[in-house]
Write a protein that holds these residues in place. Structure first.
Motif, PDB file in Angstrom:
ATOM      1  N   SER A 181       1.653   5.151  -2.406  1.00  0.00           N
ATOM      2  CA  SER A 181       1.193   6.369  -1.744  1.00  0.00           C
ATOM      3  C   SER A 181       2.210   7.502  -1.890  1.00  0.00           C
ATOM      4  O   SER A 181       3.386   7.265  -2.163  1.00  0.00           O
ATOM      5  CB  SER A 181       0.943   6.096  -0.261  1.00  0.00           C
ATOM      6  OG  SER A 181       2.160   6.160   0.455  1.00  0.00           O
ATOM      7  N   ARG A 183       0.834  -1.217   0.000  1.00  0.00           N
ATOM      8  CA  ARG A 183       0.000   0.000   0.000  1.00  0.00           C
ATOM      9  C   ARG A 183       0.863   1.260   0.000  1.00  0.00           C
ATOM     10  O   ARG A 183       0.590   2.217  -0.723  1.00  0.00           O
ATOM     11  CB  ARG A 183      -0.902   0.028   1.231  1.00  0.00           C
ATOM     12  CG  ARG A 183      -2.052  -0.926   1.190  1.00  0.00           C
ATOM     13  CD  ARG A 183      -2.856  -0.739   2.459  1.00  0.00           C
ATOM     14  NE  ARG A 183      -3.905  -1.718   2.586  1.00  0.00           N
ATOM     15  CZ  ARG A 183      -4.528  -1.982   3.718  1.00  0.00           C
ATOM     16  NH1 ARG A 183      -4.220  -1.334   4.829  1.00  0.00           N
ATOM     17  NH2 ARG A 183      -5.481  -2.884   3.762  1.00  0.00           N
ATOM     18  N   LEU A 184       1.890   1.264   0.844  1.00  0.00           N
ATOM     19  CA  LEU A 184       2.738   2.447   0.959  1.00  0.00           C
ATOM     20  C   LEU A 184       3.489   2.741  -0.337  1.00  0.00           C
ATOM     21  O   LEU A 184       3.700   3.900  -0.685  1.00  0.00           O
ATOM     22  CB  LEU A 184       3.716   2.301   2.127  1.00  0.00           C
ATOM     23  CG  LEU A 184       3.098   2.499   3.504  1.00  0.00           C
ATOM     24  CD1 LEU A 184       4.043   2.041   4.600  1.00  0.00           C
ATOM     25  CD2 LEU A 184       2.680   3.949   3.715  1.00  0.00           C
ATOM     26  N   GLU A 193      -2.596   4.476   4.864  1.00  0.00           N
ATOM     27  CA  GLU A 193      -2.224   3.086   4.551  1.00  0.00           C
ATOM     28  C   GLU A 193      -1.938   2.275   5.809  1.00  0.00           C
ATOM     29  O   GLU A 193      -2.026   1.045   5.803  1.00  0.00           O
ATOM     30  CB  GLU A 193      -1.003   3.065   3.614  1.00  0.00           C
ATOM     31  CG  GLU A 193      -1.289   3.513   2.209  1.00  0.00           C
ATOM     32  CD  GLU A 193      -1.408   5.026   2.024  1.00  0.00           C
ATOM     33  OE1 GLU A 193      -1.891   5.459   0.960  1.00  0.00           O
ATOM     34  OE2 GLU A 193      -1.033   5.794   2.958  1.00  0.00           O
TER      35      GLU A 193
END
Length: 173
Positions: free
Chosen positions: A39, A35-36, A169
């Motif tokens: 981002s 997820r990161l 996240e």
């Protein structure tokens, strides 16, 4: 055993997922890394892999966070999370090498501080102190001895106080 620390490459991502899953015994941290990466908090130079004979054995990620005071003033910092080493390579200094390499790279990139939620007896070896020393608090209900900060430059946290704001996240991890 020759350990190399380098920036994560795109073709490392599946192995990094596996390293985090094995190290933590669950997929939450591996999902967090995925997820990161997508981002605005992601810093490619601070996603590092430890390799032995070109095989990834450990991973560390530092991502952008903010410390927000009561007047809503924001100061950028870094979160050290997660740090993982394959179980069969743990307790051999690989995690420490990842942390030191990451802290050095963060200094090189001109970041002033790092926050970690981690083991109270492990991270102080690298200079981390309870974040409450600076009036910095976790957004989670955790013992203050587990929520630590490190100044990467002299007085990197001088005058900084407030609540850490993690990227969305991190929610649910």
């Amino acid at each position: 055993m020759h350990i190399t620390i380098r920036q994560e490459r795109i073709n490392d991502q599946a192995e990094v997922y596996e390293i985090n899953t094995l190290a933590f015994g669950q997929e939450n941290e591996a999902i967090l890394v995925d997820r990161l990466r997508k981002s605005p908090s992601f810093i490619p130079e601070l996603s590092l892999v430890a390799t032995i004979d070109d095989q990834p054995t450990g991973h560390i990620l530092f991502s952008k966070i903010y410390i927000i005071d009561s007047n809503r003033n924001k100061v950028e910092s870094l979160a050290l999370a997660p740090m993982a080493v394959k179980p069969e390579f743990q307790r051999q200094g690989i995690g420490g090498q990842l942390i030191q390499a990451g802290l050095n790279k963060a200094r090189e990139l001109k970041y002033a501080s790092v926050i970690v939620l981690g083991h109270e007896h492990y991270y102080p070896k690298f200079g981390f102190l309870p974040a409450e020393k600076w009036g910095i608090h976790a957004p989670y209900d955790v013992p203050s001895s587990f929520f630590m900060a490190l100044e990467l430059i002299p007085d990197g946290l001088k005058g900084v106080h407030g609540m850490v704001s993690y990227p969305e996240e991190f929610d649910g991890v």
